[in-house]
Design a protein around this motif. Structure first.
Motif, mmCIF file in Angstrom:
data_model
loop_
_atom_site.group_PDB
_atom_site.id
_atom_site.type_symbol
_atom_site.label_atom_id
_atom_site.label_comp_id
_atom_site.label_asym_id
_atom_site.label_seq_id
_atom_site.Cartn_x
_atom_site.Cartn_y
_atom_site.Cartn_z
ATOM 1 N N PRO A 125 -31.865 13.129 6.224
ATOM 2 C CA PRO A 125 -31.487 11.819 5.648
ATOM 3 C C PRO A 125 -31.672 12.129 4.135
ATOM 4 C CG PRO A 125 -32.662 11.518 7.765
ATOM 5 C CD PRO A 125 -32.963 13.193 7.667
ATOM 6 N N VAL A 126 -32.969 12.705 3.738
ATOM 7 C CA VAL A 126 -32.982 12.641 2.435
ATOM 8 C C VAL A 126 -32.196 13.422 1.687
ATOM 9 C CG1 VAL A 126 -34.691 13.476 0.786
ATOM 10 C CG2 VAL A 126 -35.689 12.493 2.750
ATOM 11 N N THR A 127 -31.710 14.546 2.039
ATOM 12 C CA THR A 127 -30.491 15.309 1.791
ATOM 13 C C THR A 127 -29.398 14.474 1.569
ATOM 14 O OG1 THR A 127 -31.552 17.527 2.367
ATOM 15 C CG2 THR A 127 -29.181 17.322 1.972
ATOM 16 N N GLY A 128 -29.157 13.788 2.743
ATOM 17 C CA GLY A 128 -27.840 12.965 2.792
ATOM 18 C C GLY A 128 -27.759 11.784 1.727
ATOM 19 N N ILE A 129 -28.963 11.248 1.545
ATOM 20 C CA ILE A 129 -29.047 10.040 0.648
ATOM 21 C C ILE A 129 -28.763 10.654 -0.805
ATOM 22 C CG2 ILE A 129 -30.661 8.641 -0.455
ATOM 23 C CD1 ILE A 129 -31.938 7.871 2.365
ATOM 24 N N LEU A 130 -29.393 11.924 -1.238
ATOM 25 C CA LEU A 130 -29.139 12.300 -2.376
ATOM 26 C C LEU A 130 -27.887 12.984 -2.643
ATOM 27 C CD1 LEU A 130 -32.541 14.541 -2.731
ATOM 28 C CD2 LEU A 130 -32.040 12.669 -4.127
ATOM 29 N N MET A 131 -27.128 13.470 -1.564
ATOM 30 C CA MET A 131 -25.615 13.893 -1.579
ATOM 31 C C MET A 131 -24.763 12.726 -1.889
ATOM 32 S SD MET A 131 -24.901 17.012 -1.035
ATOM 33 C CE MET A 131 -25.762 18.523 -0.585
ATOM 34 N N MET A 132 -25.272 11.453 -1.348
ATOM 35 C CA MET A 132 -24.348 10.215 -1.550
ATOM 36 C C MET A 132 -24.601 9.749 -2.962
ATOM 37 S SD MET A 132 -22.481 9.853 1.300
ATOM 38 C CE MET A 132 -22.585 11.576 1.374
ATOM 39 N N ALA A 133 -25.819 10.047 -3.491
ATOM 40 C CA ALA A 133 -26.088 9.540 -4.784
ATOM 41 C C ALA A 133 -25.350 10.284 -5.978
ATOM 42 C CB ALA A 133 -27.616 9.323 -4.975
ATOM 43 N N SER A 134 -25.227 11.575 -5.574
ATOM 44 C CA SER A 134 -24.680 12.463 -6.449
ATOM 45 C C SER A 134 -23.116 12.045 -6.560
ATOM 46 C CB SER A 134 -24.623 13.886 -5.951
ATOM 47 O OG SER A 134 -23.893 14.399 -4.886
ATOM 48 N N PHE A 135 -22.535 11.479 -5.743
ATOM 49 C CA PHE A 135 -21.035 11.033 -5.694
ATOM 50 C C PHE A 135 -21.261 9.657 -6.375
ATOM 51 C CE2 PHE A 135 -17.604 8.705 -4.016
ATOM 52 C CZ PHE A 135 -16.437 9.690 -4.537
ATOM 53 N N LEU A 136 -22.124 8.958 -6.422
ATOM 54 C CA LEU A 136 -21.752 7.486 -6.955
ATOM 55 C C LEU A 136 -22.796 7.249 -8.107
ATOM 56 C CD1 LEU A 136 -22.752 5.733 -3.535
ATOM 57 C CD2 LEU A 136 -20.546 6.097 -4.579
ATOM 58 N N LEU A 137 -23.389 8.177 -8.569
ATOM 59 C CA LEU A 137 -23.985 7.883 -9.917
ATOM 60 C C LEU A 137 -23.077 7.484 -10.996
ATOM 61 C CD1 LEU A 137 -26.960 10.843 -10.229
ATOM 62 C CD2 LEU A 137 -27.111 8.004 -9.980
ATOM 63 N N PRO A 138 -23.419 6.606 -11.891
ATOM 64 C CA PRO A 138 -22.665 6.414 -12.980
ATOM 65 C C PRO A 138 -22.547 7.267 -14.182
ATOM 66 C CG PRO A 138 -24.618 4.919 -13.026
ATOM 67 C CD PRO A 138 -24.651 5.508 -11.821
ATOM 68 N N SER A 139 -23.470 8.039 -14.017
ATOM 69 C CA SER A 139 -23.853 9.231 -15.307
ATOM 70 C C SER A 139 -22.535 10.297 -15.023
ATOM 71 C CB SER A 139 -24.977 9.652 -15.399
ATOM 72 O OG SER A 139 -25.545 9.938 -14.401
ATOM 73 N N GLY A 140 -22.026 10.423 -13.683
ATOM 74 C CA GLY A 140 -21.154 11.470 -13.430
ATOM 75 C C GLY A 140 -21.212 12.140 -12.088
ATOM 76 N N SER A 141 -20.363 12.558 -11.391
ATOM 77 C CA SER A 141 -20.367 12.772 -9.863
ATOM 78 C C SER A 141 -20.247 14.529 -10.121
ATOM 79 C CB SER A 141 -19.179 12.614 -9.081
ATOM 80 O OG SER A 141 -19.031 11.069 -9.074
ATOM 81 N N ALA A 142 -20.979 15.090 -8.957
ATOM 82 C CA ALA A 142 -20.664 16.363 -8.794
ATOM 83 C C ALA A 142 -19.351 16.719 -8.561
ATOM 84 C CB ALA A 142 -21.440 16.965 -7.771
ATOM 85 N N GLN A 143 -18.738 17.934 -9.542
ATOM 86 C CA GLN A 143 -17.398 18.235 -9.178
ATOM 87 C C GLN A 143 -16.993 19.474 -9.379
ATOM 88 O OE1 GLN A 143 -14.803 15.840 -12.168
ATOM 89 N NE2 GLN A 143 -16.569 14.492 -12.532
ATOM 90 N N SER A 144 -17.909 20.363 -9.253
ATOM 91 C CA SER A 144 -17.626 21.792 -9.171
ATOM 92 C C SER A 144 -17.514 22.360 -7.811
ATOM 93 C CB SER A 144 -18.684 22.292 -9.902
ATOM 94 O OG SER A 144 -20.270 22.195 -9.304
#
Length: 565
Positions: A125-144
Motif C-alpha cells: 500500500p505504501v508503494t501504491g500511495i507513492l505511485m498515485m502521488a507521482s501521477f497527481l503531484l502538481p509539480s509534474g507527473s512521471a512520464q518516462s
C-alpha cells in the motif's frame, strides 16, 4: 471425539471454521492466509486503477488525432498503466496466491518469518500511495514509461526537486526491497518447513515454480533496486551515473533494468505454470504427465533467465557477437517451456475433462501462452526484433503474456481456490460469462496490435497515421470489453463470499495437502502435521498421499475410493 482423516478425496461437510472477521484484513496479521487475501484484494484494487488508465489510453487511440487528453497526460497515463499493472497487480496478486497456498501445500503451519511477511505486504500500500502521488503531484507527473530510461527520466522541466519522477523511483525502490524480503521468506519456508516425508520430488509443481521464481528475485532484483537508487541520486543530488552530458552512461541503466526486468517476466510466469500444473490434473482426472521433468524445467528456466536480458537492447548499440549470443540464449528458453506445454497437453489428452470456470480460464490462458510464445521466438530473432522494435507488435506480444496468459491464469486460480479461501462456492454462470467476455476481449484488444506493429505503427504515441485506424478501433473495442468483463467477476466474488452456498472441504475432489483441511483452514492449518508418503497428482491411483493418522479406535478409515471413480 471427531477426528479429521488426512486422506485425499474425503470431504468433511461440517468442518467449517468461523470465517475470519473482516476487520482482521485491515490489521497487522501474521497469518499467511490473511496476508495472502490482503495481497489479492489490494492488488485487485490497483488492477482496476490500471484498467481505468488503459481504457483512457484506448479511448485516445480510437481516433488518429490526439483529441481526448493532453500529450503530457497521455505520457503520464501510459507510464502509470504499465507501472501499476506490473508492480501493483501481477507481482502482488501472485505473491498473495503463493502466500496463501505454499504453507498449506507443504504441510507447514505458517511462513518461516511471519512478521517479515506482514511487513512485506504493508509496503505494497505504501508503494501504491507513492505511485498515485507521482501521477497527481502538481509539480509534474512521471512520464518516462515503466522502464524509466535516462536521459528522459533524469530531465526535470519543472525545476522542483520533489516531482512525480522522484516519487515514482522511490516507490519502485520500496517495492524492490519488499520483494527481496518476500523472496527470503519463501525460499526459507520451502527449504526448511516441508512436512515429514515431503522431499523435493514430492512437492506440488506450484511450490516448485514459486521456489524457482523467488530464486530469480534474490539474484536479479538487487540489480534493479540498485539502479533505481542510482537514478534517484542522479535526479536529486546531482550525481552522473546515467547522465551522458556529465560523463555517465545511459545504456548502463538499461543493463541494470533488464538484467532483472526480463527475468521478472519469469518471476511472473513461473507461478502461472504452477497453476496450470495444479489445475489440469484436477479437471482432467489424470496425473501430471512427466511430473519430475516439469519440476526440474522450472529451475532450468531460472538459470537461463539470467542470460537473456540483452535481447531488449538489440537496437541500443549492442555488439554483433552479443546479439548472436543473446538471441540463442533467448530461444533456448523455449526448450524447458516447451517441455511444460507438452506435459500439460499430454495431461489433458484423453482425460475426463470438466469444463467449469477454472478449467476454461486455464485452457484459455494456455492457448494465449502458446500464441505469445510463437511471437516471442520471432522477437528473439535479431532481424525481426530490429524491424518491429518500438512498434505495437512488441506491445501485443507483451500483453498476450501479461494479460492473456497471466491474468487469465490468475482468474483460474482464484475460482479454483475460492472455496478453500472462503468456505463458499462461486456462481458458475457468472464465472462462465466472465470467461467469455475476457477471452473475446483479450483477443480483440491485443491481436490487432500485431498487424499494426508489422505495418510500422509506433508504440507510446497519442496520435497516428489514419491508415492504422481500423485496427486501433478493434483494439479499443476489445479494451472496453475487457473493462466490462471485470463486472461479473466482482459481482460473483462479493456475492458468493457473502451469500454463496457453503463449500465442502474438497469440492473438486482434488489431491493435495491444502484440500485435507477444512474450508477455510483453521489458524495454524493442520491439527497434526501430516506425513507425506507419495508423489502428488495420484489421480487414478489407489496410493494415498499421506500416511493415515493413528488415533486408535476413534480414527476415521483411511481408505477412500480412487479419485478417478
Amino acid at each position: 471425539m471427531t477426528q479429521i482423516s488426512l486422506t485425499p478425496g474425503v470431504s468433511h461437510e461440517g468442518d467449517h471454521p468461523s470465517a475470519t472477521h473482516w476487520k482482521t484484513y485491515f490489521s497487522f496479521s501474521t497469518d499467511h492466509k490473511v496476508i495472502g487475501i490482503q495481497y489479492i484484494v489490494t492488488s485487485f484494487f490497483f488492477f482496476l486503477v490500471g484498467g481505468i488508465f488503459a481504457m483512457v489510453i484506448r479511448g485516445e487511440l480510437i481516433t488518429p488525432p490526439a483529441d481526448l487528453v493532453e500529450r503530457t497526460v497521455y505520457n503520464a497515463m501510459f507510464t502509470m498503466h504499465g507501472t501499476v499493472m506490473l508492480f501493483l497487480w501481477t507481482f502482488p496478486v501472485l505473491l498473495g496466491l503463493s502466500n496463501y497456498l505454499v504453507p498449506l501445500m507443504i504441510g507447514a503451519r505458517d511462513m518461516a518469518f511471519p512478521r517479515l511477511n506482514a511487513i512485506a505486504f504493508w509496503m505494497v500500500p505504501v508503494t501504491g500511495i507513492l505511485m498515485m502521488a507521482s501521477f497527481l503531484l502538481p509539480s509534474g507527473s512521471a512520464q518516462s514509461g515503466w522502464w524509466s530510461y535516462p536521459p528522459v527520466s533524469i530531465q526535470n522541466p519543472t525545476g522542483y526537486w520533489l516531482n512525480g519522477q522522484t516519487v515514482w523511483i522511490l516507490a519502485v525502490a520500496i517495492s524492490g526491497v519488499a520483494s527481496i524480503m518476500g523472496a527470503v521468506n519463501f525460499v526459507t519456508t520451502i527449504v526448511k518447513m516441508r512436512a515429514p516425508g515431503m522431499t523435493f520430488f514430492r512437492m506440488p509443481a506450484f511450490v516448485w515454480t514459486v521456489f524457482a521464481a523467488q530464486i530469480i528475485q534474490l539474484f536479479g532484483l538487487p540489480a534493479l533496486t540498485a539502479g533505481a537508487v542510482m537514478l534517484l541520486f542522479d535526479i536529486t543530488v546531482g550525481t552522473s551515473f546515467f547522465d551522458p552530458a556529465k560523463g555517465g552512461d545511459a545504456v548502463l541503466f538499461q543493463h541494470f533494468f533488464w538484467f532483472y526486468s526480463h527475468p521478472a517476466v519469469y518471476v511472473i510466469i513461473l507461478p502461472v505454470f504452477g497453476i496450470f500444473s495444479e489445475l489440469f490434473p484436477v479437471y482432467a482426472r489424470k496425473p501430471l504427465f512427466g511430473y519430475k521433468v516439469v519440476a526440474v524445467s522450472s529451475l532450468i528456466i531460472t538459470a537461463v533467465s539470467c542470460l537473456v536480458w540483452v535481447h531488449h537492447m538489440y537496437s541500443s548499440g549492442t555488439a554483433a557477437w552479443m546479439r548472436l549470443v543473446f538471441m540463442l540464449s533467448t530461444m533456448f528458453v523455449s526448450v524447458p517451456t516447451g517441455i511444460k506445454v507438452f506435459a500439460w497437453v499430454a495431461t489433458i489428452w484423453g482425460g475426463k475433462l470438466r469444463l467449469n470456470t477454472p478449467m476454461l480460464f486455464a485452457l484459455g490462458a494456455l492457448i494465449m501462452f502458446v500464441f505469445a510464445g510463437i511471437t516471442g521466438i520471432m522477437l528473439a530473432a535479431v532481424p525481426v526484433d530490429i524491424h518491429v522494435n518500438n512498434t505495437y507488435f512488441v506491445v501485443g506480444h507483451f500483453h498476450y503474456v501479461l494479460y492473456g496468459t497471466v491474468t487469465m491464469a490468475i482468474y483460474a486460480a482464484l475460482y479454483h481456490w475460492f472455496p478453500k479461501m472462503t468456505g463458499r462456492m462461486y456462481y458458475e454462470g457468472l464465472g462462465k460469462l466472465h470467461f467469455w467476455l475476457t477471452f473475446i476481449g483479450t483477443n480483440l484488444n491485443f491481436l490487432p496490435m500485431h498487424p499494426l506493429g508489422l505495418q510500422g505503427m509506433l508504440r507510446r504515441v497519442a496520435s497516428y497515421d489514419p491508415e492504422f485506424t481500423f485496427w486501433n478501433v478493434m483494439a479499443s473495442i476489445g479494451g472496453f470489453l475487457l473493462g466490462m468483463s471485470t463486472l461479473p467477476f466482482i459481482l460473483n466474488m462479493v456475492s458468493s463470499w457473502v451469500n454463496g452456498a457453503q463449500a465442502p472441504a474438497n469440492p473438486w475432489r482434488a489431491i493435495g495437502l491444502e484440500w485435507l483441511v477444512p474450508s477455510p483452514p483453521p489458524h495454524e492449518n493442520f491439527e497434526e502435521i501430516p506425513t507425506v508418503i507419495s508423489e502428488p497428482y495420484g489421480y487414478g491411483k489407489s496410493d494415498p498421499l499421506v500416511a493415515p493418522v493413528d488415533h486408535g479406535s476413534e480414527a476415521l478409515p483411511s481408505e477412500v475410493p480412487s479419485p478417478s471413480h
